[in-house]
Scaffold this motif. Structure first.
Motif, PDB file in Angstrom:
ATOM      1  N   MET A  28       0.742  -1.323  -0.118  1.00  0.00           N
ATOM      2  CA  MET A  28      -0.104   0.155  -0.073  1.00  0.00           C
ATOM      3  C   MET A  28       0.799   1.308   0.011  1.00  0.00           C
ATOM      4  N   PRO A  29       1.923   1.249  -0.605  1.00  0.00           N
ATOM      5  CA  PRO A  29       2.746   2.589  -0.721  1.00  0.00           C
ATOM      6  C   PRO A  29       2.189   3.700  -1.495  1.00  0.00           C
ATOM      7  N   LEU A  30       2.663   4.890  -1.148  1.00  0.00           N
ATOM      8  CA  LEU A  30       2.474   5.959  -2.096  1.00  0.00           C
ATOM      9  C   LEU A  30       3.669   6.624  -2.314  1.00  0.00           C
ATOM     10  N   ALA A  31       4.298   6.630  -3.504  1.00  0.00           N
ATOM     11  CA  ALA A  31       5.644   7.129  -3.724  1.00  0.00           C
ATOM     12  C   ALA A  31       5.617   8.572  -4.345  1.00  0.00           C
ATOM     13  N   ARG A  32       6.287   9.403  -3.668  1.00  0.00           N
ATOM     14  CA  ARG A  32       6.440  10.999  -4.432  1.00  0.00           C
ATOM     15  C   ARG A  32       7.715  10.805  -4.918  1.00  0.00           C
ATOM     16  N   ILE A  33       7.897  11.357  -6.193  1.00  0.00           N
ATOM     17  CA  ILE A  33       9.176  11.425  -6.755  1.00  0.00           C
ATOM     18  C   ILE A  33       9.368  12.896  -7.181  1.00  0.00           C
ATOM     19  N   SER A  34      10.185  13.454  -7.125  1.00  0.00           N
ATOM     20  CA  SER A  34      10.556  14.776  -7.505  1.00  0.00           C
ATOM     21  C   SER A  34      11.796  14.770  -8.185  1.00  0.00           C
ATOM     22  N   VAL A  35      11.821  15.337  -9.202  1.00  0.00           N
ATOM     23  CA  VAL A  35      12.936  15.386 -10.325  1.00  0.00           C
ATOM     24  C   VAL A  35      13.059  16.985 -10.747  1.00  0.00           C
ATOM     25  N   SER A  36      14.390  17.181 -11.419  1.00  0.00           N
ATOM     26  CA  SER A  36      14.482  18.401 -12.215  1.00  0.00           C
ATOM     27  C   SER A  36      13.477  18.526 -13.277  1.00  0.00           C
ATOM     28  N   GLN A  37      13.187  19.710 -13.964  1.00  0.00           N
ATOM     29  CA  GLN A  37      12.454  19.913 -15.131  1.00  0.00           C
ATOM     30  C   GLN A  37      13.295  19.406 -16.268  1.00  0.00           C
ATOM     31  N   GLU A  38      14.244  19.272 -16.065  1.00  0.00           N
ATOM     32  CA  GLU A  38      15.159  18.677 -17.071  1.00  0.00           C
ATOM     33  C   GLU A  38      15.178  17.330 -17.498  1.00  0.00           C
ATOM     34  N   THR A  39      14.773  16.543 -16.435  1.00  0.00           N
ATOM     35  CA  THR A  39      14.546  15.061 -16.564  1.00  0.00           C
ATOM     36  C   THR A  39      13.626  14.872 -17.695  1.00  0.00           C
ATOM     37  N   THR A  40      14.073  13.859 -18.584  1.00  0.00           N
ATOM     38  CA  THR A  40      13.223  13.626 -19.866  1.00  0.00           C
ATOM     39  C   THR A  40      11.922  12.659 -19.351  1.00  0.00           C
ATOM     40  N   ALA A  41      11.151  12.450 -20.021  1.00  0.00           N
ATOM     41  CA  ALA A  41       9.896  11.584 -19.862  1.00  0.00           C
ATOM     42  C   ALA A  41      10.544  10.240 -19.695  1.00  0.00           C
ATOM     43  N   GLU A  42      11.165   9.776 -20.516  1.00  0.00           N
ATOM     44  CA  GLU A  42      11.933   8.490 -20.535  1.00  0.00           C
ATOM     45  C   GLU A  42      12.541   8.091 -19.334  1.00  0.00           C
ATOM     46  N   ALA A  43      13.279   8.945 -18.833  1.00  0.00           N
ATOM     47  CA  ALA A  43      14.184   8.919 -17.509  1.00  0.00           C
ATOM     48  C   ALA A  43      13.240   8.857 -16.277  1.00  0.00           C
ATOM     49  N   LEU A  44      12.023   9.838 -16.321  1.00  0.00           N
ATOM     50  CA  LEU A  44      11.013   9.967 -15.219  1.00  0.00           C
ATOM     51  C   LEU A  44      10.315   8.438 -15.141  1.00  0.00           C
ATOM     52  N   ARG A  45      10.114   7.895 -16.379  1.00  0.00           N
ATOM     53  CA  ARG A  45       9.281   6.672 -16.397  1.00  0.00           C
ATOM     54  C   ARG A  45       9.966   5.551 -15.860  1.00  0.00           C
ATOM     55  N   ALA A  46      11.379   5.314 -16.242  1.00  0.00           N
ATOM     56  CA  ALA A  46      12.260   4.507 -15.748  1.00  0.00           C
ATOM     57  C   ALA A  46      12.707   4.804 -14.176  1.00  0.00           C
ATOM     58  N   ILE A  47      12.468   5.861 -13.658  1.00  0.00           N
ATOM     59  CA  ILE A  47      12.787   5.889 -12.226  1.00  0.00           C
ATOM     60  C   ILE A  47      11.438   5.390 -11.475  1.00  0.00           C
ATOM     61  N   SER A  48      10.259   5.827 -12.091  1.00  0.00           N
ATOM     62  CA  SER A  48       9.004   5.518 -11.827  1.00  0.00           C
ATOM     63  C   SER A  48       8.747   3.902 -11.694  1.00  0.00           C
ATOM     64  N   ASP A  49       9.076   3.568 -12.784  1.00  0.00           N
ATOM     65  CA  ASP A  49       9.206   1.807 -12.733  1.00  0.00           C
ATOM     66  C   ASP A  49      10.249   1.186 -11.922  1.00  0.00           C
ATOM     67  N   THR A  50      11.094   1.791 -11.762  1.00  0.00           N
ATOM     68  CA  THR A  50      12.428   1.154 -10.647  1.00  0.00           C
ATOM     69  C   THR A  50      11.802   1.065  -9.561  1.00  0.00           C
ATOM     70  N   VAL A  51      11.448   2.198  -8.982  1.00  0.00           N
ATOM     71  CA  VAL A  51      10.781   2.332  -7.765  1.00  0.00           C
ATOM     72  C   VAL A  51       9.729   1.259  -7.490  1.00  0.00           C
ATOM     73  N   TYR A  52       8.661   1.012  -8.304  1.00  0.00           N
ATOM     74  CA  TYR A  52       7.725   0.100  -8.229  1.00  0.00           C
ATOM     75  C   TYR A  52       8.176  -1.490  -8.342  1.00  0.00           C
ATOM     76  N   GLU A  53       9.032  -1.511  -9.353  1.00  0.00           N
ATOM     77  CA  GLU A  53       9.669  -2.963  -9.363  1.00  0.00           C
ATOM     78  C   GLU A  53      10.294  -3.396  -8.064  1.00  0.00           C
ATOM     79  N   SER A  54      11.275  -2.350  -7.419  1.00  0.00           N
ATOM     80  CA  SER A  54      11.858  -2.562  -6.208  1.00  0.00           C
ATOM     81  C   SER A  54      10.635  -2.816  -5.073  1.00  0.00           C
ATOM     82  N   MET A  55       9.790  -2.281  -5.078  1.00  0.00           N
ATOM     83  CA  MET A  55       8.830  -2.404  -3.963  1.00  0.00           C
ATOM     84  C   MET A  55       8.270  -3.855  -4.132  1.00  0.00           C
TER      85      MET A  55
END
Length: 129
Positions: free
Chosen positions: A1-28
């Protein structure tokens, strides 16, 4: 039941943000025994100066403008060993998928009791008995 808040620079690409999101979820799921499909995340991009970190570093770690803040609220009860493995899986996974430095991955866990969640309709699915 986690809720993750992920904050990045506006320079972060959509692909990188998706990879970060997926990595957090996969690790959970793989490390912290979170059920499949339990993916609740808030992804935020921030302008320069809105992600504040110590320019001199902290605890021997130096940061860059590519810093990533990850805060996860989840149920209490996981062991220190699980948490250590979880932190490592996230940092290693993000670096492998995005090239971001592990030094720039900040993770904070907020542990709560199970009854502190409502997943809709104002219901408390895990009320104490």
């Amino acid at each position: 039941m986690p809720l993750a808040r992920i904050s990045v620079s506006q320079e972060t690409t959509a692909e990188a943000l998706r990879a970060i999101s997926d990595t957090v979820y996969e690790s959970m799921v793989t490390v912290a025994n979170v059920p499949a499909n339990d993916k609740f995340q808030i992804l935020s991009r921030h302008a320069k100066g809105e992600l504040v970190y110590p320019e001199q570093g902290f605890l021997g770690v130096n940061y860059s403008d590519n810093i990533v803040f990850i805060q996860i609220t989840w149920n209490e009860g996981r062991s220190t060993e699980v948490k250590k493995a979880f932190y490592r899986a996230i940092a290693d996974g993000i670096q492998a998928k995005t090239g971001l430095r592990k030094e720039d991955i900040i993770i904070n866990l907020v542990e709560v009791q199970r009854e502190n969640w409502s997943f809709g309709n104002g219901d408390m699915p895990f009320a104490p008995v």
